[in-house]
Design an enzyme around this catalytic site. Structure first.
Site, PDB file in Angstrom:
ATOM      1  N   LYS A  98     -33.400 -34.153 -56.347  1.00 52.70           N
ATOM      2  CA  LYS A  98     -32.577 -33.071 -55.808  1.00 52.70           C
ATOM      3  C   LYS A  98     -33.424 -32.038 -55.070  1.00 52.70           C
ATOM      4  CE  LYS A  98     -28.989 -33.061 -59.431  1.00 52.70           C
ATOM      5  NZ  LYS A  98     -27.821 -33.650 -58.788  1.00 52.70           N
ATOM      6  N   GLY A 170     -22.591 -30.793 -65.610  1.00 58.19           N
ATOM      7  CA  GLY A 170     -23.070 -30.236 -66.871  1.00 58.19           C
ATOM      8  C   GLY A 170     -21.981 -29.721 -67.797  1.00 58.19           C
ATOM      9  N   ARG A 182      -9.081 -36.395 -55.966  1.00 57.06           N
ATOM     10  CA  ARG A 182      -7.669 -36.396 -55.552  1.00 57.06           C
ATOM     11  C   ARG A 182      -7.501 -35.665 -54.229  1.00 57.06           C
ATOM     12  NH1 ARG A 182      -3.814 -39.505 -57.857  1.00 57.06           N
ATOM     13  NH2 ARG A 182      -4.017 -39.630 -60.094  1.00 57.06           N
ATOM     14  N   GLY A 252     -24.532 -37.373 -65.042  1.00 59.75           N
ATOM     15  CA  GLY A 252     -25.590 -36.390 -65.221  1.00 59.75           C
ATOM     16  C   GLY A 252     -25.944 -36.256 -66.678  1.00 59.75           C
ATOM     17  N   SER A 253     -25.418 -35.211 -67.271  1.00 66.08           N
ATOM     18  CA  SER A 253     -25.745 -34.908 -68.657  1.00 66.08           C
ATOM     19  C   SER A 253     -25.058 -35.863 -69.627  1.00 66.08           C
ATOM     20  CB  SER A 253     -25.322 -33.479 -68.968  1.00 66.08           C
ATOM     21  OG  SER A 253     -25.529 -32.660 -67.837  1.00 66.08           O
TER      22      SER A 253
END
Lengths: 310, 253
Positions: A98, A170, A182, A252-253
Protein backbone atom coordinates in the site's frame (compact mmCIF):
# COMPACT_ATOMS: atom_id res chain seq x y z
CA UNK A 1 11.98 11.79 -22.01
CA UNK A 2 14.80 14.02 -23.29
CA UNK A 3 14.98 17.63 -22.36
CA UNK A 4 13.39 17.20 -18.97
CA UNK A 5 15.89 19.80 -17.81
CA UNK A 6 17.66 20.22 -14.54
CA UNK A 7 14.58 20.25 -12.39
CA UNK A 8 13.18 16.82 -11.77
CA UNK A 9 9.67 17.21 -13.00
CA UNK A 10 7.11 14.71 -11.89
CA UNK A 11 5.13 13.60 -14.89
CA UNK A 12 8.05 13.36 -17.22
CA UNK A 13 9.14 9.98 -16.05
CA UNK A 14 12.22 11.75 -14.76
CA UNK A 15 12.26 10.17 -11.36
CA UNK A 16 11.68 6.71 -12.72
CA UNK A 17 14.90 5.03 -13.69
CA UNK A 18 13.65 3.19 -16.75
CA UNK A 19 11.55 4.97 -19.29
CA UNK A 20 10.23 1.78 -20.86
CA UNK A 21 6.47 1.85 -20.60
CA UNK A 22 4.44 -1.07 -19.46
CA UNK A 23 1.40 -1.53 -21.67
CA UNK A 24 -2.01 -1.33 -20.03
CA UNK A 25 -2.76 -4.86 -21.24
CA UNK A 26 0.11 -6.20 -19.12
CA UNK A 27 -1.07 -4.18 -16.11
CA UNK A 28 -4.64 -5.40 -16.39
CA UNK A 29 -3.34 -8.86 -17.30
CA UNK A 30 -2.02 -9.61 -13.84
CA UNK A 31 -5.32 -8.54 -12.31
CA UNK A 32 -7.05 -10.90 -14.73
CA UNK A 33 -4.84 -13.72 -13.46
CA UNK A 34 -5.98 -12.91 -9.92
CA UNK A 35 -9.67 -13.27 -10.78
CA UNK A 36 -11.58 -15.74 -8.68
CA UNK A 37 -8.93 -15.46 -6.00
CA UNK A 38 -8.37 -14.05 -2.53
CA UNK A 39 -5.78 -11.41 -1.67
CA UNK A 40 -4.81 -11.43 2.01
CA UNK A 41 -3.27 -8.77 4.24
CA UNK A 42 -0.14 -10.05 5.97
CA UNK A 43 2.26 -8.32 8.34
CA UNK A 44 5.22 -10.69 8.25
CA UNK A 45 6.81 -13.51 6.27
CA UNK A 46 5.25 -16.17 8.46
CA UNK A 47 1.72 -14.93 7.81
CA UNK A 48 2.55 -14.67 4.12
CA UNK A 49 3.48 -18.37 4.14
CA UNK A 50 0.20 -19.25 5.85
CA UNK A 51 -1.69 -17.28 3.20
CA UNK A 52 0.22 -18.96 0.37
CA UNK A 53 -0.38 -22.41 1.85
CA UNK A 54 -4.09 -21.65 2.16
CA UNK A 55 -4.26 -20.83 -1.55
CA UNK A 56 -4.29 -17.02 -1.59
CA UNK A 57 -3.61 -15.70 -5.10
CA UNK A 58 -1.61 -12.74 -3.74
CA UNK A 59 -0.65 -11.12 -0.46
CA UNK A 60 -0.76 -7.48 0.64
CA UNK A 61 2.33 -6.63 2.69
CA UNK A 62 1.52 -4.29 5.57
CA UNK A 63 3.01 -3.12 8.83
CA UNK A 64 -0.34 -3.22 10.62
CA UNK A 65 -3.62 -4.71 9.51
CA UNK A 66 -6.48 -2.18 9.20
CA UNK A 67 -8.03 -3.28 12.51
CA UNK A 68 -4.82 -2.31 14.31
CA UNK A 69 -4.50 0.94 12.37
CA UNK A 70 -8.00 1.74 13.60
CA UNK A 71 -7.26 0.78 17.20
CA UNK A 72 -3.88 2.47 17.47
CA UNK A 73 -4.60 5.59 15.46
CA UNK A 74 -1.76 7.89 14.43
CA UNK A 75 -0.43 8.28 10.91
CA UNK A 76 -0.37 5.10 8.84
CA UNK A 77 2.30 5.08 6.13
CA UNK A 78 3.85 2.80 3.55
CA UNK A 79 5.45 -0.29 5.12
CA UNK A 80 9.17 -0.59 5.67
CA UNK A 81 10.64 -1.79 2.34
CA UNK A 82 12.73 -4.29 4.29
CA UNK A 83 9.55 -5.98 5.50
CA UNK A 84 8.15 -6.09 1.98
CA UNK A 85 11.40 -7.59 0.69
CA UNK A 86 11.27 -10.29 3.37
CA UNK A 87 7.73 -11.16 2.41
CA UNK A 88 8.73 -11.25 -1.26
CA UNK A 89 11.52 -13.67 -0.40
CA UNK A 90 9.18 -15.92 1.55
CA UNK A 91 6.53 -16.52 -1.10
CA UNK A 92 6.24 -17.06 -4.85
CA UNK A 93 2.76 -15.54 -5.26
CA UNK A 94 2.42 -11.84 -6.20
CA UNK A 95 3.11 -9.34 -3.42
CA UNK A 96 1.17 -6.09 -3.24
CA UNK A 97 1.89 -3.12 -1.00
CA UNK A 98 0.00 0.00 0.00
CA UNK A 99 1.01 3.59 -0.72
CA UNK A 100 -0.75 6.64 0.71
CA UNK A 101 -3.21 8.38 -1.58
CA UNK A 102 -1.36 10.98 -3.64
CA UNK A 103 2.06 9.94 -2.31
CA UNK A 104 3.76 9.17 -5.59
CA UNK A 105 7.21 8.87 -4.05
CA UNK A 106 6.05 5.98 -1.88
CA UNK A 107 4.78 4.42 -5.09
CA UNK A 108 8.15 5.00 -6.77
CA UNK A 109 9.88 3.27 -3.87
CA UNK A 110 7.50 0.33 -4.10
CA UNK A 111 8.15 0.13 -7.83
CA UNK A 112 11.89 0.18 -7.19
CA UNK A 113 11.76 -2.77 -4.82
CA UNK A 114 9.71 -4.67 -7.37
CA UNK A 115 6.35 -5.28 -5.73
CA UNK A 116 3.81 -6.69 -8.16
CA UNK A 117 0.94 -4.29 -7.50
CA UNK A 118 0.54 -1.02 -5.59
CA UNK A 119 -2.63 -0.34 -3.63
CA UNK A 120 -3.24 3.40 -3.41
CA UNK A 121 -5.22 3.03 -0.25
CA UNK A 122 -7.52 5.10 1.91
CA UNK A 123 -6.64 2.80 4.81
CA UNK A 124 -3.37 4.68 5.12
CA UNK A 125 -3.44 8.35 6.07
CA UNK A 126 -3.90 10.68 3.10
CA UNK A 127 -0.82 12.39 1.68
CA UNK A 128 -2.73 14.58 -0.78
CA UNK A 129 -6.29 15.62 -0.03
CA UNK A 130 -7.07 16.67 -3.58
CA UNK A 131 -5.12 14.51 -6.01
CA UNK A 132 -4.49 10.86 -6.51
CA UNK A 133 -1.27 9.51 -7.99
CA UNK A 134 -0.99 9.86 -11.75
CA UNK A 135 -0.71 6.14 -12.28
CA UNK A 136 0.08 6.40 -15.99
CA UNK A 137 3.61 7.41 -15.02
CA UNK A 138 4.38 4.03 -13.56
CA UNK A 139 5.27 0.70 -15.08
CA UNK A 140 3.84 -1.04 -12.10
CA UNK A 141 0.07 -1.54 -11.97
CA UNK A 142 -2.19 0.05 -9.35
CA UNK A 143 -5.35 -0.97 -7.58
CA UNK A 144 -7.59 1.77 -6.13
CA UNK A 145 -10.66 1.89 -3.94
CA UNK A 146 -14.08 3.20 -4.88
CA UNK A 147 -17.54 3.61 -3.35
CA UNK A 148 -19.49 4.14 -6.54
CA UNK A 149 -19.24 3.98 -10.29
CA UNK A 150 -18.08 7.57 -10.74
CA UNK A 151 -15.21 7.12 -8.31
CA UNK A 152 -14.21 3.83 -9.96
CA UNK A 153 -14.04 5.35 -13.44
CA UNK A 154 -12.14 8.41 -12.20
CA UNK A 155 -9.50 6.04 -10.80
CA UNK A 156 -9.38 4.08 -14.07
CA UNK A 157 -8.83 7.34 -15.95
CA UNK A 158 -5.92 8.11 -13.61
CA UNK A 159 -4.41 4.78 -14.67
CA UNK A 160 -5.68 2.24 -12.14
CA UNK A 161 -5.62 -1.25 -13.71
CA UNK A 162 -7.79 -2.81 -11.02
CA UNK A 163 -10.59 -1.52 -8.79
CA UNK A 164 -11.69 -2.64 -5.37
CA UNK A 165 -14.82 -1.43 -3.68
CA UNK A 166 -13.75 0.20 -0.44
CA UNK A 167 -16.09 -1.23 2.15
CA UNK A 168 -14.94 -0.29 5.63
CA UNK A 169 -11.55 -1.82 6.35
CA UNK A 170 -10.74 -3.23 9.75
CA UNK A 171 -14.32 -3.44 10.98
CA UNK A 172 -15.22 -7.06 10.19
CA UNK A 173 -18.57 -5.58 9.13
CA UNK A 174 -19.67 -6.34 5.59
CA UNK A 175 -22.42 -3.70 5.42
CA UNK A 176 -20.34 -0.97 3.75
CA UNK A 177 -18.84 -3.40 1.26
CA UNK A 178 -22.33 -4.48 0.26
CA UNK A 179 -23.41 -0.85 -0.04
CA UNK A 180 -20.50 0.01 -2.33
CA UNK A 181 -20.77 -3.09 -4.52
CA UNK A 182 -24.52 -2.60 -4.83
CA UNK A 183 -23.96 1.04 -5.75
CA UNK A 184 -21.45 0.20 -8.52
CA UNK A 185 -23.46 -2.73 -9.88
CA UNK A 186 -26.75 -0.85 -9.61
CA UNK A 187 -25.38 2.13 -11.51
CA UNK A 188 -24.06 -0.18 -14.22
CA UNK A 189 -27.50 -1.78 -14.56
CA UNK A 190 -29.10 1.66 -14.86
CA UNK A 191 -26.47 2.63 -17.41
CA UNK A 192 -27.03 -0.48 -19.51
CA UNK A 193 -30.69 0.36 -20.00
CA UNK A 194 -30.05 3.99 -20.70
CA UNK A 195 -30.54 5.68 -24.04
CA UNK A 196 -27.21 6.72 -25.59
CA UNK A 197 -28.39 10.34 -25.59
CA UNK A 198 -28.68 10.31 -21.82
CA UNK A 199 -25.16 9.06 -21.18
CA UNK A 200 -23.61 12.54 -21.47
CA UNK A 201 -25.64 13.88 -18.59
CA UNK A 202 -25.17 10.69 -16.61
CA UNK A 203 -21.38 11.01 -17.01
CA UNK A 204 -21.61 14.58 -15.75
CA UNK A 205 -23.77 13.52 -12.83
CA UNK A 206 -21.37 10.83 -11.62
CA UNK A 207 -18.37 13.03 -12.50
CA UNK A 208 -16.70 10.40 -14.65
CA UNK A 209 -15.07 10.60 -18.11
CA UNK A 210 -17.64 10.10 -20.87
CA UNK A 211 -15.61 7.56 -22.87
CA UNK A 212 -15.20 5.26 -19.89
CA UNK A 213 -18.87 5.58 -18.99
CA UNK A 214 -19.77 4.61 -22.55
CA UNK A 215 -17.33 1.68 -22.47
CA UNK A 216 -18.86 0.50 -19.19
CA UNK A 217 -22.30 0.72 -20.75
CA UNK A 218 -21.23 -1.41 -23.71
CA UNK A 219 -19.46 -4.00 -21.57
CA UNK A 220 -22.08 -4.12 -18.85
CA UNK A 221 -19.31 -4.15 -16.25
CA UNK A 222 -16.31 -2.13 -15.10
CA UNK A 223 -13.64 -2.12 -17.81
CA UNK A 224 -11.04 -3.46 -15.36
CA UNK A 225 -11.00 -6.28 -12.80
CA UNK A 226 -13.20 -5.48 -9.83
CA UNK A 227 -12.55 -6.97 -6.38
CA UNK A 228 -14.44 -6.42 -3.14
CA UNK A 229 -12.75 -5.30 0.07
CA UNK A 230 -13.34 -3.92 3.53
CA UNK A 231 -15.17 -6.05 6.06
CA UNK A 232 -14.94 -9.61 4.73
CA UNK A 233 -14.62 -11.87 7.78
CA UNK A 234 -16.28 -15.18 6.91
CA UNK A 235 -16.52 -17.53 3.91
CA UNK A 236 -20.15 -16.46 3.59
CA UNK A 237 -19.11 -12.79 3.34
CA UNK A 238 -16.67 -13.70 0.56
CA UNK A 239 -19.27 -15.73 -1.35
CA UNK A 240 -21.76 -12.87 -0.95
CA UNK A 241 -19.32 -10.51 -2.67
CA UNK A 242 -18.83 -13.02 -5.49
CA UNK A 243 -22.56 -13.54 -5.97
CA UNK A 244 -23.03 -9.77 -6.14
CA UNK A 245 -20.75 -9.90 -9.17
CA UNK A 246 -17.21 -9.15 -7.96
CA UNK A 247 -14.19 -10.84 -9.55
CA UNK A 248 -12.52 -11.71 -6.25
CA UNK A 249 -12.01 -10.47 -2.70
CA UNK A 250 -9.46 -8.79 -0.49
CA UNK A 251 -9.42 -10.02 3.08
CA UNK A 252 -7.72 -7.66 5.49
CA UNK A 253 -8.00 -8.17 9.19
CA UNK A 254 -10.53 -10.97 8.77
CA UNK A 255 -8.00 -13.79 8.56
CA UNK A 256 -5.21 -12.98 10.98
CA UNK A 257 -7.47 -11.39 13.61
CA UNK A 258 -9.48 -14.60 13.91
CA UNK A 259 -9.05 -17.64 16.11
CA UNK A 260 -7.63 -20.04 13.54
CA UNK A 261 -6.10 -18.05 10.64
CA UNK A 262 -4.90 -21.00 8.54
CA UNK A 263 -8.26 -22.74 8.59
CA UNK A 264 -10.24 -19.55 7.98
CA UNK A 265 -7.94 -18.49 5.15
CA UNK A 266 -8.42 -21.84 3.47
CA UNK A 267 -12.19 -21.69 3.90
CA UNK A 268 -12.40 -18.20 2.39
CA UNK A 269 -10.29 -19.30 -0.60
CA UNK A 270 -12.65 -22.22 -1.20
CA UNK A 271 -15.70 -20.01 -0.73
CA UNK A 272 -14.55 -17.69 -3.52
CA UNK A 273 -14.10 -20.56 -5.98
CA UNK A 274 -17.32 -22.37 -5.06
CA UNK A 275 -19.36 -19.25 -4.31
CA UNK A 276 -22.54 -20.52 -5.89
CA UNK A 277 -22.60 -23.90 -4.15
CA UNK A 278 -24.43 -23.50 -0.80
CA UNK A 279 -23.89 -27.14 0.17
CA UNK A 280 -20.16 -26.78 -0.11
CA UNK A 281 -20.23 -23.36 1.58
CA UNK A 282 -22.01 -24.93 4.53
CA UNK A 283 -19.38 -27.63 4.74
CA UNK A 284 -16.41 -25.25 4.69
CA UNK A 285 -18.02 -22.80 7.14
CA UNK A 286 -18.11 -25.44 9.89
CA UNK A 287 -15.86 -25.18 12.94
CA UNK A 288 -13.70 -22.25 11.86
CA UNK A 289 -13.19 -20.98 15.41
CA UNK A 290 -13.77 -17.43 16.47
CA UNK A 291 -14.23 -14.76 13.78
CA UNK A 292 -12.65 -11.35 14.21
CA UNK A 293 -14.44 -8.96 16.53
CA UNK A 294 -16.68 -6.73 14.46
CA UNK A 295 -17.41 -3.03 14.87
CA UNK A 296 -20.84 -1.52 14.73
CA UNK A 297 -20.75 1.25 12.16
CA UNK A 298 -23.58 3.20 13.80
CA UNK A 299 -21.10 4.14 16.49
CA UNK A 300 -20.00 7.70 15.68
CA UNK A 301 -16.55 7.04 17.14
CA UNK A 302 -15.71 4.70 14.28
CA UNK A 303 -13.88 6.68 11.63
CA UNK A 304 -15.00 6.08 8.07
CA UNK A 305 -11.86 5.38 6.04
CA UNK A 306 -13.94 5.15 2.89
CA UNK A 307 -14.87 8.83 3.03
CA UNK A 308 -11.27 9.99 3.07
CA UNK A 309 -11.03 10.38 -0.69
CA UNK A 310 -13.38 11.13 -3.55
CA UNK B 1 -21.36 -28.08 -31.09
CA UNK B 2 -18.24 -29.21 -29.30
CA UNK B 3 -17.99 -28.74 -25.59
CA UNK B 4 -14.71 -27.74 -24.03
CA UNK B 5 -14.08 -27.81 -20.30
CA UNK B 6 -12.24 -24.91 -18.68
CA UNK B 7 -10.80 -25.49 -15.23
CA UNK B 8 -12.49 -22.75 -13.19
CA UNK B 9 -10.72 -22.86 -9.85
CA UNK B 10 -9.08 -19.47 -10.14
CA UNK B 11 -7.60 -17.23 -12.81
CA UNK B 12 -8.51 -16.29 -16.36
CA UNK B 13 -11.17 -18.92 -17.05
CA UNK B 14 -13.80 -16.32 -18.05
CA UNK B 15 -11.40 -15.04 -20.71
CA UNK B 16 -10.97 -18.55 -22.17
CA UNK B 17 -14.72 -19.12 -22.21
CA UNK B 18 -15.17 -15.77 -23.95
CA UNK B 19 -12.58 -16.69 -26.59
CA UNK B 20 -14.32 -20.04 -27.16
CA UNK B 21 -17.65 -18.26 -27.46
CA UNK B 22 -16.22 -16.13 -30.27
CA UNK B 23 -15.51 -19.37 -32.12
CA UNK B 24 -19.03 -20.60 -31.48
CA UNK B 25 -17.95 -23.18 -28.93
CA UNK B 26 -19.47 -23.68 -25.53
CA UNK B 27 -16.95 -23.62 -22.69
CA UNK B 28 -18.09 -25.14 -19.41
CA UNK B 29 -16.60 -24.37 -16.02
CA UNK B 30 -14.99 -27.34 -14.31
CA UNK B 31 -14.67 -27.17 -10.52
CA UNK B 32 -15.19 -30.75 -9.40
CA UNK B 33 -13.74 -34.10 -10.51
CA UNK B 34 -17.07 -35.53 -11.69
CA UNK B 35 -17.58 -32.60 -14.07
CA UNK B 36 -14.55 -33.79 -16.04
CA UNK B 37 -16.54 -36.82 -17.19
CA UNK B 38 -18.76 -34.58 -19.29
CA UNK B 39 -16.09 -33.03 -21.46
CA UNK B 40 -13.55 -34.48 -23.83
CA UNK B 41 -11.07 -31.65 -23.92
CA UNK B 42 -9.84 -29.30 -21.26
CA UNK B 43 -8.20 -25.89 -20.96
CA UNK B 44 -6.26 -25.10 -17.80
CA UNK B 45 -6.19 -21.30 -17.65
CA UNK B 46 -3.66 -18.82 -16.37
CA UNK B 47 -3.77 -17.76 -12.76
CA UNK B 48 -1.69 -18.34 -9.68
CA UNK B 49 -0.47 -21.89 -10.03
CA UNK B 50 0.00 -22.35 -6.28
CA UNK B 51 -3.53 -21.13 -5.54
CA UNK B 52 -4.94 -23.35 -8.28
CA UNK B 53 -2.95 -26.35 -7.02
CA UNK B 54 -4.26 -25.82 -3.48
CA UNK B 55 -7.84 -25.60 -4.67
CA UNK B 56 -7.42 -28.70 -6.83
CA UNK B 57 -5.97 -30.52 -3.85
CA UNK B 58 -8.86 -29.52 -1.53
CA UNK B 59 -11.35 -31.14 -3.89
CA UNK B 60 -9.23 -34.07 -4.92
CA UNK B 61 -8.99 -33.03 -8.55
CA UNK B 62 -5.47 -34.23 -9.24
CA UNK B 63 -6.23 -37.94 -9.77
CA UNK B 64 -9.07 -37.07 -12.15
CA UNK B 65 -6.90 -34.59 -14.06
CA UNK B 66 -4.05 -37.10 -14.39
CA UNK B 67 -6.44 -39.71 -15.68
CA UNK B 68 -7.87 -37.19 -18.15
CA UNK B 69 -4.39 -36.47 -19.50
CA UNK B 70 -3.40 -40.15 -19.60
CA UNK B 71 -6.49 -41.04 -21.61
CA UNK B 72 -5.02 -38.87 -24.33
CA UNK B 73 -7.80 -36.32 -24.26
CA UNK B 74 -6.64 -32.92 -25.54
CA UNK B 75 -5.46 -30.58 -22.80
CA UNK B 76 -4.09 -27.07 -23.14
CA UNK B 77 -2.44 -25.15 -20.33
CA UNK B 78 -1.68 -21.42 -20.45
CA UNK B 79 0.86 -19.99 -18.01
CA UNK B 80 -0.15 -21.58 -14.70
CA UNK B 81 -1.80 -24.35 -16.72
CA UNK B 82 1.52 -25.04 -18.45
CA UNK B 83 3.12 -25.46 -15.02
CA UNK B 84 0.36 -27.91 -14.09
CA UNK B 85 1.03 -30.03 -17.16
CA UNK B 86 4.82 -30.13 -16.90
CA UNK B 87 6.52 -33.18 -15.47
CA UNK B 88 8.91 -30.98 -13.53
CA UNK B 89 8.73 -27.42 -12.22
CA UNK B 90 11.55 -25.29 -10.85
CA UNK B 91 11.27 -22.18 -8.73
CA UNK B 92 8.38 -23.47 -6.68
CA UNK B 93 7.25 -22.24 -3.31
CA UNK B 94 8.71 -23.79 -0.16
CA UNK B 95 7.38 -27.32 0.08
CA UNK B 96 6.68 -27.49 -3.64
CA UNK B 97 3.33 -27.99 -5.25
CA UNK B 98 1.49 -30.87 -6.82
CA UNK B 99 1.54 -31.16 -10.61
CA UNK B 100 -0.60 -33.03 -13.08
CA UNK B 101 2.28 -33.84 -15.40
CA UNK B 102 2.21 -35.43 -18.82
CA UNK B 103 4.29 -32.91 -20.72
CA UNK B 104 7.91 -34.06 -20.86
CA UNK B 105 9.62 -30.82 -19.93
CA UNK B 106 10.92 -28.71 -17.08
CA UNK B 107 9.17 -25.43 -16.47
CA UNK B 108 10.63 -22.58 -14.48
CA UNK B 109 7.98 -20.66 -12.53
CA UNK B 110 8.13 -16.86 -12.67
CA UNK B 111 11.05 -17.24 -15.04
CA UNK B 112 10.93 -13.64 -16.20
CA UNK B 113 10.63 -12.20 -12.67
CA UNK B 114 7.96 -10.16 -10.96
CA UNK B 115 5.25 -7.97 -12.48
CA UNK B 116 7.64 -5.18 -13.37
CA UNK B 117 9.36 -7.59 -15.76
CA UNK B 118 6.08 -8.66 -17.34
CA UNK B 119 5.92 -7.70 -21.01
CA UNK B 120 4.26 -7.99 -24.34
CA UNK B 121 6.01 -9.06 -27.52
CA UNK B 122 5.43 -10.26 -31.07
CA UNK B 123 6.33 -13.95 -31.16
CA UNK B 124 7.18 -15.83 -34.30
CA UNK B 125 4.72 -18.73 -34.61
CA UNK B 126 5.39 -20.64 -37.87
CA UNK B 127 3.40 -23.76 -36.94
CA UNK B 128 0.34 -21.77 -35.89
CA UNK B 129 0.48 -19.55 -38.97
CA UNK B 130 0.79 -22.55 -41.30
CA UNK B 131 -2.25 -24.26 -39.77
CA UNK B 132 -4.45 -21.30 -38.99
CA UNK B 133 -3.27 -18.68 -41.47
CA UNK B 134 -2.97 -15.07 -40.49
CA UNK B 135 0.20 -13.17 -39.67
CA UNK B 136 3.49 -14.96 -38.95
CA UNK B 137 3.61 -13.46 -35.48
CA UNK B 138 1.39 -13.64 -32.44
CA UNK B 139 0.99 -11.00 -29.75
CA UNK B 140 2.32 -12.80 -26.68
CA UNK B 141 1.40 -11.33 -23.31
CA UNK B 142 3.72 -12.59 -20.58
CA UNK B 143 2.48 -11.99 -17.03
CA UNK B 144 4.93 -13.16 -14.38
CA UNK B 145 5.30 -15.93 -16.88
CA UNK B 146 7.00 -19.29 -16.68
CA UNK B 147 9.30 -20.63 -19.39
CA UNK B 148 10.29 -24.09 -20.51
CA UNK B 149 13.97 -24.55 -19.82
CA UNK B 150 14.23 -28.18 -20.89
CA UNK B 151 12.07 -30.24 -23.23
CA UNK B 152 12.14 -33.94 -24.06
CA UNK B 153 12.64 -35.33 -27.59
CA UNK B 154 8.92 -35.90 -28.23
CA UNK B 155 8.06 -32.32 -27.53
CA UNK B 156 7.38 -30.11 -30.53
CA UNK B 157 8.43 -26.50 -30.02
CA UNK B 158 5.78 -24.09 -31.32
CA UNK B 159 7.42 -20.83 -30.24
CA UNK B 160 10.46 -19.58 -28.41
CA UNK B 161 11.65 -16.28 -27.08
CA UNK B 162 15.20 -14.88 -26.94
CA UNK B 163 16.47 -13.94 -23.48
CA UNK B 164 19.47 -11.99 -22.40
CA UNK B 165 21.34 -14.16 -19.95
CA UNK B 166 21.84 -11.29 -17.51
CA UNK B 167 18.08 -11.05 -17.19
CA UNK B 168 18.25 -14.27 -15.23
CA UNK B 169 20.60 -12.96 -12.61
CA UNK B 170 18.32 -10.04 -11.88
CA UNK B 171 15.45 -12.34 -11.05
CA UNK B 172 15.32 -12.26 -7.30
CA UNK B 173 13.42 -15.47 -6.72
CA UNK B 174 15.33 -17.52 -4.18
CA UNK B 175 16.03 -20.50 -6.38
CA UNK B 176 19.15 -22.49 -6.75
CA UNK B 177 18.56 -23.20 -10.44
CA UNK B 178 19.71 -19.76 -11.42
CA UNK B 179 23.29 -20.75 -12.06
CA UNK B 180 22.42 -23.47 -14.52
CA UNK B 181 20.20 -21.10 -16.44
CA UNK B 182 22.84 -18.49 -17.01
CA UNK B 183 24.89 -21.01 -18.91
CA UNK B 184 21.95 -22.08 -21.03
CA UNK B 185 21.42 -20.91 -24.57
CA UNK B 186 19.85 -17.52 -25.11
CA UNK B 187 16.42 -18.82 -26.09
CA UNK B 188 13.66 -20.20 -23.92
CA UNK B 189 10.72 -22.21 -25.17
CA UNK B 190 7.35 -20.57 -24.62
CA UNK B 191 4.92 -22.80 -26.53
CA UNK B 192 4.99 -26.58 -27.00
CA UNK B 193 2.92 -29.51 -28.11
CA UNK B 194 3.35 -33.17 -27.26
CA UNK B 195 0.66 -35.32 -28.79
CA UNK B 196 -2.59 -34.06 -27.37
CA UNK B 197 -1.03 -31.80 -24.76
CA UNK B 198 -0.35 -28.19 -25.59
CA UNK B 199 1.26 -25.57 -23.36
CA UNK B 200 1.82 -21.85 -23.75
CA UNK B 201 3.69 -19.64 -21.28
CA UNK B 202 1.84 -16.55 -22.53
CA UNK B 203 -1.86 -15.71 -22.54
CA UNK B 204 -3.68 -16.03 -25.88
CA UNK B 205 -6.94 -15.57 -23.91
CA UNK B 206 -5.97 -11.94 -23.23
CA UNK B 207 -5.77 -11.05 -26.92
CA UNK B 208 -8.40 -10.71 -29.62
CA UNK B 209 -6.55 -13.26 -31.79
CA UNK B 210 -8.32 -16.62 -31.41
CA UNK B 211 -5.93 -18.68 -33.55
CA UNK B 212 -4.52 -20.66 -30.61
CA UNK B 213 -8.03 -21.54 -29.47
CA UNK B 214 -8.96 -22.60 -32.96
CA UNK B 215 -5.75 -24.67 -33.23
CA UNK B 216 -6.62 -26.39 -29.96
CA UNK B 217 -10.17 -27.11 -31.10
CA UNK B 218 -8.80 -28.83 -34.20
CA UNK B 219 -6.62 -30.98 -31.95
CA UNK B 220 -9.72 -31.84 -29.95
CA UNK B 221 -11.74 -32.85 -32.99
CA UNK B 222 -9.01 -34.95 -34.51
CA UNK B 223 -8.58 -37.10 -31.47
CA UNK B 224 -12.10 -37.99 -30.54
CA UNK B 225 -15.71 -38.18 -31.52
CA UNK B 226 -17.63 -34.97 -31.62
CA UNK B 227 -19.26 -34.32 -28.30
CA UNK B 228 -23.00 -34.00 -28.60
CA UNK B 229 -24.42 -30.95 -26.91
CA UNK B 230 -26.67 -33.19 -24.83
CA UNK B 231 -23.57 -34.07 -22.88
CA UNK B 232 -23.46 -30.64 -21.30
CA UNK B 233 -24.24 -31.24 -17.65
CA UNK B 234 -27.47 -29.54 -16.71
CA UNK B 235 -25.92 -28.09 -13.60
CA UNK B 236 -23.03 -26.55 -15.50
CA UNK B 237 -25.22 -25.01 -18.15
CA UNK B 238 -27.39 -23.26 -15.61
CA UNK B 239 -24.32 -22.15 -13.71
CA UNK B 240 -22.75 -20.51 -16.71
CA UNK B 241 -23.75 -16.94 -16.67
CA UNK B 242 -25.09 -16.25 -20.12
CA UNK B 243 -24.85 -12.53 -19.65
CA UNK B 244 -21.40 -11.51 -20.86
CA UNK B 245 -20.78 -9.70 -17.57
CA UNK B 246 -17.54 -11.54 -17.09
CA UNK B 247 -15.93 -10.43 -20.31
CA UNK B 248 -13.36 -7.74 -19.87
CA UNK B 249 -12.27 -5.71 -22.89
CA UNK B 250 -9.12 -6.72 -24.76
CA UNK B 251 -6.56 -3.99 -24.34
CA UNK B 252 -4.61 -3.22 -27.47
CA UNK B 253 -1.68 -1.51 -25.84
Amino acid sequence: MEGSGVVTVYGNGAAITETKKSPFSVKVGLAQMLRGGVIMDVVNAQQARIAEEAGACAVMALERVPADIRAQGGVARMSDPQLIKEIKQAVTIPVMAKARIGHFVEAQILEAIGVDYVDESEVLTLADEDNHINKHNFRIPFVCGCRNLGEALRRVREGAAMIRTKGEAGTGNIVEAVRHVRSVMGDIRVLRNMDDDEVFTFAKKIAAPYDLVMQTKQLGRLPVVHFAAGGVATPADAALMMQLGCDGVFVGSGVFKSGDPAKRARAIVQAVTHYSDPGLLAEISCGLGEAMVGLNLNDSNVERFANRSE
Amino acid sequence: MAVVGVLALQGSFHEHIAALRKLGVNGVEIRKPEQLLNVNSLIIPGGESTAMAKLAEYHNLFPALREFVQLGKPVWGTCAGLIFLANKAAGQKIGGQELVGGLDCTVHRNFFGSQIQSFETELSVPELASKEGGPETFRGIFIRAPAIIEAGPDVQVLADYPVRSNRLSTADSPTEDKKENVEEESKVIVAVRQGNIMGTAFHPELTADTRWHSYFLKMANVSGEEASSSLVPAEASTNVNQRPLNDLPTFQS
